[in-house]
Write a protein that holds these residues in place. Structure first.
Motif, PDB file in Angstrom:
ATOM      1  N   UNK A 212      12.961   9.615 -48.837  1.00 45.73           N
ATOM      2  CA  UNK A 212      12.804   8.328 -49.289  1.00 45.73           C
ATOM      3  C   UNK A 212      11.412   8.329 -50.395  1.00 45.73           C
TER       4      UNK A 212
ATOM      5  N   UNK B  85      28.227   3.390 -52.779  1.00 39.75           N
ATOM      6  CA  UNK B  85      27.450   3.277 -51.577  1.00 39.75           C
ATOM      7  C   UNK B  85      26.159   2.171 -51.627  1.00 39.75           C
ATOM      8  N   UNK B  86      26.484   1.070 -52.287  1.00 40.20           N
ATOM      9  CA  UNK B  86      25.668   0.151 -51.995  1.00 40.20           C
ATOM     10  C   UNK B  86      25.811  -0.653 -50.786  1.00 40.20           C
ATOM     11  N   UNK B  87      24.679  -1.283 -50.084  1.00 41.34           N
ATOM     12  CA  UNK B  87      24.844  -1.831 -48.998  1.00 41.34           C
ATOM     13  C   UNK B  87      25.613  -3.483 -49.299  1.00 41.34           C
ATOM     14  N   UNK B  88      26.926  -3.424 -48.602  1.00 42.64           N
ATOM     15  CA  UNK B  88      27.888  -4.491 -49.188  1.00 42.64           C
ATOM     16  C   UNK B  88      27.099  -6.018 -48.818  1.00 42.64           C
ATOM     17  N   UNK B  89      26.595  -6.031 -47.613  1.00 39.89           N
ATOM     18  CA  UNK B  89      25.782  -7.451 -47.264  1.00 39.89           C
ATOM     19  C   UNK B  89      24.779  -7.882 -48.117  1.00 39.89           C
ATOM     20  N   UNK B  90      24.343  -6.964 -48.993  1.00 39.41           N
ATOM     21  CA  UNK B  90      23.022  -7.497 -49.864  1.00 39.41           C
ATOM     22  C   UNK B  90      23.253  -7.559 -51.161  1.00 39.41           C
TER      23      UNK B  90
ATOM     24  N   UNK C  48      18.594  -7.268 -53.485  1.00 40.51           N
ATOM     25  CA  UNK C  48      18.206  -6.854 -52.140  1.00 40.51           C
ATOM     26  C   UNK C  48      18.658  -5.363 -52.261  1.00 40.51           C
TER      27      UNK C  48
ATOM     28  N   UNK D 152      15.707  -3.354 -53.867  1.00 38.00           N
ATOM     29  CA  UNK D 152      14.497  -3.943 -53.091  1.00 38.00           C
ATOM     30  C   UNK D 152      14.327  -3.359 -51.741  1.00 38.00           C
ATOM     31  N   UNK D 153      15.602  -3.165 -50.975  1.00 43.35           N
ATOM     32  CA  UNK D 153      15.761  -2.692 -49.757  1.00 43.35           C
ATOM     33  C   UNK D 153      15.060  -0.953 -49.500  1.00 43.35           C
ATOM     34  N   UNK D 154      15.069  -0.432 -50.752  1.00 47.70           N
ATOM     35  CA  UNK D 154      14.307   1.025 -50.397  1.00 47.70           C
ATOM     36  C   UNK D 154      12.723   0.857 -50.713  1.00 47.70           C
TER      37      UNK D 154
ATOM     38  N   UNK E 247      11.297  -1.909 -49.567  1.00 47.62           N
ATOM     39  CA  UNK E 247      11.136  -2.297 -48.398  1.00 47.62           C
ATOM     40  C   UNK E 247      10.777  -1.108 -47.209  1.00 47.62           C
ATOM     41  N   UNK E 248      11.520  -0.019 -47.208  1.00 48.64           N
ATOM     42  CA  UNK E 248      11.684   0.909 -46.465  1.00 48.64           C
ATOM     43  C   UNK E 248      10.233   1.709 -46.867  1.00 48.64           C
TER      44      UNK E 248
ATOM     45  N   UNK F 290       7.705   0.184 -47.352  1.00 47.62           N
ATOM     46  CA  UNK F 290       6.604  -0.713 -47.180  1.00 47.62           C
ATOM     47  C   UNK F 290       5.848  -1.192 -48.281  1.00 47.62           C
TER      48      UNK F 290
ATOM     49  N   UNK G 111      18.463   1.256 -57.716  1.00 48.84           N
ATOM     50  CA  UNK G 111      17.900   1.498 -56.418  1.00 48.84           C
ATOM     51  C   UNK G 111      17.337   2.813 -56.580  1.00 48.84           C
TER      52      UNK G 111
ATOM     53  N   UNK H 295      13.219  -7.069 -43.237  1.00 45.99           N
ATOM     54  CA  UNK H 295      14.722  -6.541 -44.179  1.00 45.99           C
ATOM     55  C   UNK H 295      15.559  -6.057 -42.980  1.00 45.99           C
TER      56      UNK H 295
ATOM     57  N   UNK I  98      19.309   8.095 -48.297  1.00 48.32           N
ATOM     58  CA  UNK I  98      18.387   7.634 -49.185  1.00 48.32           C
ATOM     59  C   UNK I  98      17.016   7.245 -48.537  1.00 48.32           C
TER      60      UNK I  98
ATOM     61  N   UNK J 284      14.762   3.357 -37.755  1.00 47.96           N
ATOM     62  CA  UNK J 284      15.408   2.114 -38.338  1.00 47.96           C
ATOM     63  C   UNK J 284      16.619   1.902 -38.115  1.00 47.96           C
TER      64      UNK J 284
END
Lengths: 236, 475
Positions: A84, A95-100, A104, A107-109, A111-112, A114, A156, B1, B372, B378
């Protein structure tokens, strides 16, 4: 400065009765700011080597040091955290997150990691702008073309401020125009931001652009060639 | 998130999620509603028992219940009253004279329990006065020079006081109730005929209408044809304080109808002063003092306090007097539990199945997340949240539907009059007003969430077992 040191690495898969020596005694170093391609025919061990570099898989023997840190010494939970913070991934099928949305996904990574919302938003925006998608922040992957999705994936991969980016056949699913755009973006990021990119690829377009080409065959490095660059004024 | 992604993931395969949610909704609704119905039967029965028949707590002379001796009176009525009144939650108390006797008319006779009551107090305390059948008189409101008795419909039938007659008035009552003209004219052969028992009328109606219409319309027909001659008399026979057989004629002051056949058949209420004159009991000579609490929940506490204070008396609460009722109430708790267990188990299987499908479908995506840098905790939380959202949405919508249906049916009730005989023979109302308490809703919600969490474990573990390298490669 060396980012990655690979010291006599072997990877052997013991599936039922057949032993596969996927990576066979490989030793390589990568410096900060490289733009390198690992090439070779199918089954030559490119992907395995990339997985080992990315800490997704551990070598059977030998050492992989990233910024001096030995990956095989890390526990699997530490390894995830290490990935990470240190490694950006770009996959063949995006391989993106399809619902975002694009925003997002990038930004997701963070957010992981913090990172707080404000910084996240700013960085997301500037990264998507850098990959030419400043106007597609709110699009979901399904609304984007393959090339655009892969550019989001690059954004990303960079979002976590990794030490290097591993891209596994990033252009394999793209048409030549999209592949060209993507490569140009990555090359520019490499040149301007000193971001290290390592590809595994079949694609002659990638090979052409790479400044270092490592050729694998049967798990062994058979050539490691650093090209004279004509399109990079700083690297003379 | 992660919460956000989990929520979005729930809706990525809408048809599938909706089907699971619908299944949970139906399950929870069915459970909540059937529990509400069962609960209502018990609650109504307890309510009737406490408010019409027994009150909450009774204090008897220690020997009274065994001997039924008219002389087994309460020695110090005032002390009993003051001790009872100081018990927690006690609303009002009243003494009763209780005598075993025989009620008879020229046609029949039957054993009864005659209660001499303080009319004013009991009108306030119990709802028996409200249970009067309209048109049959009053709860001791009209003054006459005769002795008066308030009896149940069943006893009135038993003593052959009630007749059934499809006269003009009865027919117009039927029309008012909206019984179709076809049915009414179908009954023409028995217009004006007097039936001495309900059974005879039922047979005649069944012959005329056939089974289907009979089932549908027998209740309104019986209701409309019901008639009784006001001021009918019964003879009550019993022994007085000197053990001498005595008796007197009593005018029927009114006829009540409850859902408890046994109670209706054996209870005769008489103003205490009228009974005193006949038996020779003095003022403040009572066999029993009944006490009504503000709420059922005070029962145990009040009983034990009174029992301590009045150790030389027999102190009983409604649960002890009607152990079957208490047992039913307890059994309900277990049935609640069983029902919920079945519903939740079904719910759990539904969720496990759906989530497993969802996880296996997303092998690659979950592998990518692990690659990733999304750690195991999580990923586990994400899958768990998805299951919880599914179960919460389904559970809440089931309870919303259940709550709405309960609220709608609670006003008018659900009428099972077709089966009323069976219900009322056991003392249960055939007209049910579904009810459920808030606690049940809260507990159910918690249980549903817990089920969601539990049933997410397996799919979430499955997700963790995915090796990112393998997972990404899966095409």
């Amino acid at each position: 400065m060396k980012v990655i040191e690979i010291k006599d690495v072997n990877k052997i898969y013991n599936s039922t009765e057949i032993k596969v020596h996927a990576v066979n005694g490989v030793s390589l170093d990568f410096d900060q700011g490289e733009f390198a391609a690992i090439v070779g025919p199918s089954g030559s061990g490119k992907t395995t080597l990339l997985n080992l570099l990315g800490g997704l898989d551990l070598p059977t023997s030998g050492k992989i040091l990233i910024d001096g840190e030995d990956l095989s010494k890390l526990k699997s939970s530490q390894l995830i955290d290490f990935r990470l913070r240190n490694i950006g991934f770009v996959f063949q099928s995006y391989n993106l997150i399809p619902v975002l949305t694009a925003e997002e996904n990038v930004g997701f990574i963070m957010a992981l990691q913090k990172i707080d919302r404000k910084e996240r938003e700013e960085r997301t925006w500037s990264l998507l702008k850098a990959v030419g998608l400043g106007d597609r922040l709110n699009s979901r992957p399904a609304k984007l073309s393959g090339g655009q999705q892969q550019r989001v994936a690059v954004a990303r991969a960079l979002a976590s401020r990794p030490k290097f980016v591993l891209a596994d056949e990033p252009t394999a699913n793209l048409d030549s125009k999209a592949a060209k755009t993507l490569l140009e973006i990555m090359e520019k990021l490499n040149r301007e931001e000193k971001i290290t990119f390592i590809f595994s690829t079949h694609d002659p377009r990638v090979v052409k652009m790479a400044r270092r080409v490592i050729t694998l065959e049967d798990g062994k490095v058979i050539s490691d060639e650093v090209k004279k660059q004509s399109n990079d004024p700083e690297n003379g | 998130m992660i919460t956000e992604i989990a929520w979005k993931n729930v809706w990525r395969n809408k048809p599938r999620s909706l089907i699971v949610i619908a299944a949970i909704t139906v399950g929870v609704f069915a459970g909540v509603f059937s529990i509400a119905i069962m609960n209502s039967a018990i609650v109504q029965r307890i309510d009737a028992s406490v408010n019409e028949e027994l009150a909450h707590i009774q204090v008897n002379n220690k020997d009274f219940r065994n001997s039924s001796d008219i002389k087994s009176i309460i020695p110090d009525y005032n002390q009993v009253v003051s001790e009872m009144m100081s018990a927690p939650g006690m609303k009002e108390v009243s003494g009763r004279i209780i005598i075993r006797g025989i009620a008879s008319t020229s046609a029949r006779s039957t054993g009864v329990e005659i209660s001499g009551i303080n009319v004013e107090k009991e009108r306030r305390m119990l709802k028996l006065a409200d249970k009067i059948i309209p048109g049959t008189g009053t709860f001791f409101e009209s003054e006459t020079r005769f002795n008066r008795a308030y009896i149940g419909e069943k006893l009135a039938k038993e003593l052959n006081i009630i007749r059934y007659n499809l006269d003009e008035e009865a027919l117009s009552r039927l029309r008012e109730k909206g019984v179709p003209e076809k049915i009414i004219s179908g009954l023409e052969p028995i217009y004006g005929e007097r039936f001495t028992s309900g059974r005879k009328l039922q047979k005649a109606v069944e012959n005329l209408l056939g089974e289907k219409d009979y089932k549908k319309f027998i209740n309104p027909v019986m209701e409309a044809a019901w008639s009784y001659r006001e001021g009918s008399r019964i003879i009550l026979t019993f022994v007085d304080i000197n053990n001498i057989q005595t008796g007197a004629a009593f005018r029927i002051s009114g006829i009540f109808r409850t859902n408890n056949d046994m109670f209706e058949e054996t209870s005769v209420f008489v103003p205490e002063e009228e009974l005193r004159k006949l038996t020779g009991l003095k003022d403040n000579d009572y066999h029993r003092v009944i006490g009504l609490l503000d709420e059922n929940s005070f029962t145990e506490e009040a009983t034990s306090e009174i029992r301590e204070a009045l150790s030389s008396y027999e102190v009983l609460n409604w649960k002890e007097i009607q152990p079957d009722l208490a047992m039913f109430a307890d059994m309900m708790q277990q049935i609640y539990g069983l029902f919920m267990a079945i519903i939740l188990a079904a719910l759990a299987f539904g969720i496990v199945n759906t989530m497993l499908m969802s996880v296996l479908e997303r092998t690659k995506e979950i592998g990518m997340l692990a690659a990733i840098g999304m750690n195991r905790r999580r990923i586990f939380i994400m899958i768990m949240l998805e299951s919880i959202f599914l179960s919460i949405v389904g559970g809440l919508s089931g309870m919303a539907v259940g709550g709405t249906v309960i609220a709608l049916t609670a006003k008018k009730g659900i009428n099972l009059m077709q089966y009323s005989e069976g219900f009322e023979a056991m003392g249960y109302s055939a007209h049910l007003f579904p009810a459920i308490d808030t606690n049940f809703f809260i507990i159910t919600t918690i249980l549903i969430v817990l089920t969601g969490i539990l049933s997410s474990m397996y799919p979430a573990r499955k997700a963790l077992q995915l090796n990112p390298v393998e997972a990404i490669r899966t095409e």
